[in-house]
Design an enzyme around this catalytic site. Structure first.
Site, PDB file in Angstrom:
ATOM      1  N   GLU A 263       0.832  -1.192   0.000  1.00 29.53           N
ATOM      2  CA  GLU A 263       0.000   0.000   0.000  1.00 29.53           C
ATOM      3  C   GLU A 263       0.871   1.248   0.000  1.00 29.53           C
ATOM      4  O   GLU A 263       1.919   1.259   0.648  1.00 29.53           O
ATOM      5  CB  GLU A 263      -0.934   0.004   1.216  1.00 29.53           C
ATOM      6  CG  GLU A 263      -1.970  -1.114   1.186  1.00 29.53           C
ATOM      7  CD  GLU A 263      -2.979  -1.038   2.343  1.00 29.53           C
ATOM      8  OE1 GLU A 263      -2.880  -0.093   3.165  1.00 29.53           O
ATOM      9  OE2 GLU A 263      -3.850  -1.909   2.422  1.00 29.53           O
ATOM     10  N   HIS A 281      -8.306   1.153   1.504  1.00 28.61           N
ATOM     11  CA  HIS A 281      -8.143   1.077   2.957  1.00 28.61           C
ATOM     12  C   HIS A 281      -9.080   2.057   3.659  1.00 28.61           C
ATOM     13  O   HIS A 281      -8.650   2.941   4.414  1.00 28.61           O
ATOM     14  CB  HIS A 281      -6.681   1.347   3.358  1.00 28.61           C
ATOM     15  CG  HIS A 281      -6.297   0.657   4.639  1.00 28.61           C
ATOM     16  ND1 HIS A 281      -5.063   0.086   4.852  1.00 28.61           N
ATOM     17  CD2 HIS A 281      -6.984   0.443   5.789  1.00 28.61           C
ATOM     18  CE1 HIS A 281      -5.004  -0.435   6.064  1.00 28.61           C
ATOM     19  NE2 HIS A 281      -6.167  -0.231   6.644  1.00 28.61           N
TER      20      HIS A 281
END
Length: 531
Positions: A263, A281
């Site tokens: 990420e 997220h």
């Protein structure tokens, strides 16, 4: 002089006001967390640092934070904080472990619906001027089986929501007792049973060595054909490349992912596949959750900087300044005893009894028990702390009892932990000597006197001749040096145990050679944080 806090990520104005109301000077610079060089330049002026996920509290930054006393993370994840570096500098790291729970659970349910009915793809198609009604055939969730991997704080909320949606829920969680599962209205199963039964699977476990890749190609092959998988917990729990292949083959019918192996996720094997719903997220991204964790972290940091109170600390026991010198070595002992039991216990825990004998009975046993419980479940829940551990134990339906009594033996004071599972009961006791170091004094009712080392091996065996030589030669052949070797036995030719303090982690093939001996029942590697 009033303590000074830097807020380097976006927190609500109300949180900033809490600092001011508590007598803390605060600089609200929400963009500074993205400017590493500027942060390094100014961080030395502050006693506290309040962050979300954008600021990276690296070892380099922490080294520059010459006055920093506390880092407060508004949220549960502390992946962006170098906790060992902070601990070495005496900086407390706090988080807000429960502020995001409902929000994250709701996001998992939202993804479940989105995948079941292919909502994002149907929306994009319709807004593009198409009318592909027959293309987006969904499935009902009513009456379907939801497999929940991890039935802790967030997982238990998901279970309750799913039951309300008339789903059948099965749960895999090594710490979930059958009694607690019954109270929740779910069926406790092993992982393979869950994979075989579930129409939908959702993950709610932390990232540990045991959970990393828990859904890989081998596990996915065991699932019911056409299963749909949701992950709002941690990237890497599901091997994305393996899931992509399972989606292409039809073994898995759909997936909803909020977290990814890397990420920010600018690329993933899952991107572009049909009936895969991806979000960036967003598990904690609701107005309510962001406000809750912001207010909580401001209150915690202010309490510490102004009053010396510690709560929700990752690397510090919740004790007062007056108690610290006396409690510190016993906090470490309690953590070691819990960690020992957690590492050697393989079946779900039903009952925990903590005995405080002699001098320990008059100490702050709440702090000691919290440290012990944190050590006990750290092997399963990596980000547990002394505040969250008792709550997690209670949520799992484990019966906890404390017993205090006057001195009964040769030691001025000791702590004894007894853990009862569905299969057996195991006890371990320890004390602190004048050097301030923890020592094991009894295991499974067998008396001994053993130092605690960073790396150890616990061996349970039958008392027969030649065991010391066999253990020593086996480890010697593997180039494992023994720093200390302690033995104990129940009686001649009866149960015996050995604790070996070794210089490095012992590999599994060495343990296999030890357990190949007919007299050795168990050989477990142990790792302790004894800094």
């Amino acid at each position: 002089m009033a303590p000074r806090v830097l807020v380097s990520d976006k927190l609500s104005p109300t949180a900033v006001q809490i600092f001011k109301d508590r007598g803390v000077e605060v600089d609200y610079l929400p963009e500074i967390g993205k400017d590493k060089e500027k942060l390094l330049e100014i961080i030395g002026k502050y006693d506290g640092l309040a962050i979300r996920s954008a600021t990276k509290a690296t070892e380099k930054m922490i080294a520059a934070a010459t006055n920093l006393k506390v880092i407060g993370r508004a949220g549960i994840g502390v992946d962006n904080v170098d906790i060992p570096a902070a601990s070495r500098r005496g900086i407390i790291v706090m988080n807000t472990p429960f502020g995001n729970s409902i929000t994250t659970a709701e996001h998992a349910i939202a993804l479940l619906f989105a995948v079941a009915r292919q909502l994002p793809a149907a929306d994009a198609s319709t807004q593009a001027g198409k009318w592909e009604k027959s293309k987006f055939m969904g499935v009902e969730i009513t009456g379907k089986t939801l497999g929940v991997i991890g039935a802790g704080n967030i997982g238990s909320i998901v279970c309750a929501r799913a039951i309300g949606l008339k789903m059948r829920v099965v749960a895999y969680d090594p710490f979930l007792s059958k009694e607690r599962a019954g109270e929740m209205g779910v069926e406790k199963v092993e992982l393979d049973e869950l994979l075989a039964q579930a129409d939908f699977i959702t993950l709610h476990v932390p990232m540990t060595d045991k959970t990393r890749g828990i859904l890989d190609a081998e596990a996915l092959a065991k699932t019911k054909k056409g299963v749909r998988i949701i992950n709002c917990a941690r990237g890497g729990l599901v091997v994305e490349a393996d899931l992509a292949e399972a989606l292409k083959s039809g073994q898995v019918a759909g997936a909803g992912f909020d977290v990814f192996e890397v990420e920010p996720a600018t690329d993933s094997p899952l991107f572009g596949l049909p009936n895969v719903v991806c979000t960036p997220h967003l598990g904690a991204s609701t107005t309510e959750a962001q406000e809750n964790v912001a207010l909580q972290v401001a209150e915690q940091m202010s309490d510490y900087l102004v009053r010396g109170a510690v709560s929700n600390a990752i690397n510090m026991p919740s004790i007062t300044a007056e108690e610290a010198p006396i409690l510190k070595p016993f906090i470490r002992l309690a953590d070691v005893l819990g960690s020992f039991a957690g590492q050697v216990t393989e079946s779900p825990i039903k009952q925990i009894e903590i005995l405080y004998d002699g001098a320990t009975a008059s100490m702050n046993t709440k702090a000691l028990s919290s440290a012990l419980l944190a050590g006990l479940i750290r092997n399963q829940v990596a980000d547990v702390n002394m505040v969250s551990a008792p709550i997690m134990i209670k949520e799992k339906g484990v019966v906890l009892s404390e017993v205090k009594r006057d001195k009964t033996g040769v030691y001025d004071g000791y702590i004894k932990l007894t853990v009862t599972t569905e299969r057996q009961s195991r006890s371990v006791a320890g004390t602190v000597f004048s050097d301030g170091k923890p020592r094991f004094i009894q295991i499974k009712g067998i008396n001994m006197d053993a130092d605690v080392g960073a790396h150890m091996i616990y061996i349970a065996n039958t008392d027969v001749p030649g065991m010391i030589g066999f253990m020593g030669s086996t480890l010697g052949d593997a180039n494992v040096n023994i720093a200390n070797f302690q033995l104990g036995r129940e009686k001649e030719n009866g149960d015996a145990i050995a604790l070996l303090y070794v210089d490095k982690l012992v590999e599994q093939d060495v343990l296999d050679k030890l357990t190949a001996h007919a007299a050795i029942k168990q050989a477990k590697p142990l790792v302790f944080n004894i800094d």
